[in-house]
Design a protein around this motif. Structure first.
Motif: not given
Length: 378
Positions: A39-66
């Motif tokens: 699995f890889d992921f694409l989302h639009h939870s970003s404003r001008n390149g800044i992620l919109m949510h402080n509590e998110r899975y992005d970094e955790e998923l990237e750490a597992t290889g996604s």
């Protein structure tokens, strides 16, 4: 089939920990077999390149290889969103076997770009039985959803209700919103420790709500109902887990109802599974839903659940919930909440959920088999 895993791009609104769709795909990722599917992921939870949510899975998923690709929020600038989605698919689209889109009103762009990139299998997933909180947005979404469906080669829904809403008479596959059931089992230790942390008395009745602070969840109504409940149960507390754009409106309602000492806005927490043990009743007066993940979680914790009649009946997996019309007066809601509170915790619920197909591990397996069947039919 080759020995290489099937490569799937999951397209979601966000990876916000309080969002139900994000929790669904996160659970899939936790319980999938990397040798079979990646699995890889694409989302639009970003404003001008800044992620919109402080509590998110992005970094955790990237750490597992996604890989996690982000584009800017569609509602801020649709043309920019479309351009950035095009750029993502132009750059990496060739590397995916399947695109799985969880955004019906953006599928006209996402699945079209997937088709242009040569991706033969394009899955559209329905998670709701309505398309927006706002009338004008629902009107806008009718043609967008219709165009998006044109580019889909496969259809999945979280429930029969959600599937019929988006796909009508077209065939679709239901894959349940499974959760790691054992992690949500009731824990007396968690209840006592977290009640002490939150300043809740040992026997105070606690009404719980979970979800993003958006109009759909109808939390201001929940506060007004709780205000009357609090008159009958002065020691009662309301615990709300989540966050969102309507936080200020919700806080204003709490202050207007003079409930600042009785309503706890606990935010987005990683120990949400344990916080269900703090609650005595789960309350969901939503304006619409598909099959909400939080309701599955609440049932796994053995909570009696009270829903609005806009929540699909399929949500009551264990057959222990109660549904109340949003047209009914507050007194009816209070009566139903009181009955639920007096009924106590339902300790057989995890067994029923397992039997009825709501294990995250089992559902990840069903999804992988679905993907494998799509590839085999190529």
């Amino acid at each position: 089939m080759t020995n290489a895993p099937i490569r799937v791009l999951q397209v979601v609104p966000s990876l916000n920990r309080s969002a139900g769709i994000a929790r669904v795909v996160y659970n899939w990722n936790r319980f999938h077999d990397e040798s079979r599917v990646h699995f890889d992921f694409l989302h639009h939870s970003s404003r001008n390149g800044i992620l919109m949510h402080n509590e998110r899975y992005d970094e955790e998923l990237e750490a597992t290889g996604s890989k996690v690709y982000t584009v800017n929020y569609a509602a801020d600038d649709l043309r920019r969103f479309m351009r950035e989605v095009h750029e993502v698919f132009e750059k990496v689209g060739f590397s995916y076997d399947i695109v799985h889109c969880h955004m019906p009103n953006s599928a006209f762009c996402v699945l079209r770009e997937a088709e242009l990139a040569g991706i033969k299998h394009r899955v559209l997933h329905s998670h709701l039985n309505n398309s927006s909180d706002k009338f004008l947005h629902r009107l806008r979404n009718v043609p967008l959803n219709a165009i998006g469906k044109h580019y889909a080669t496969d259809r999945i829904a979280c429930s029969e209700d959600a599937g019929h809403f988006l796909f009508g008479s077209q065939p679709f596959t239901v894959i349940n919103n499974g959760i790691p059931l054992e992690q949500f089992a009731y824990s007396l230790e968690s209840r006592e420790r977290l009640r002490a942390e939150l300043g809740i008395g040992h026997i105070d009745p606690v009404i719980g709500c979970v979800g993003r602070f958006v109009k759909q969840k109808n939390f201001p109504f929940a506060i007004r109902v709780f205000a009357k409940f609090h008159e009958a149960f002065p020691d009662g507390k309301m615990l709300i887990l989540g966050d969102g754009d309507n936080r200020d409106e919700l806080k204003k309602t709490i202050m207007t109802e003079h409930l600042s000492d009785a309503v706890i806005l606990a935010g987005v927490r990683e120990d949400i599974n344990k916080l269900y043990s703090v609650m005595d009743v789960f309350f969901m007066p939503s304006l619409y839903e598909g099959l909400p993940v939080s309701a599955v979680e609440a049932q796994a914790a053995g909570l009696p659940c009270v829903y609005s009649d806009k929540v699909p009946k399929e949500t009551d997996i264990t057959g222990t919930g109660a549904f109340v019309s949003l047209d009914n007066g507050v007194e009816q809601w209070i009566n139903v909440l009181t009955v639920a509170l007096n009924g106590g915790r339902l300790m057989e619920n995890p067994i029923l959920l397992e039997q009825r197909g709501y294990s995250a591990k089992a559902n990840a397996e069903l999804l992988m088999q679905h993907y494998e069947q799509l590839i085999a039919e190529r």
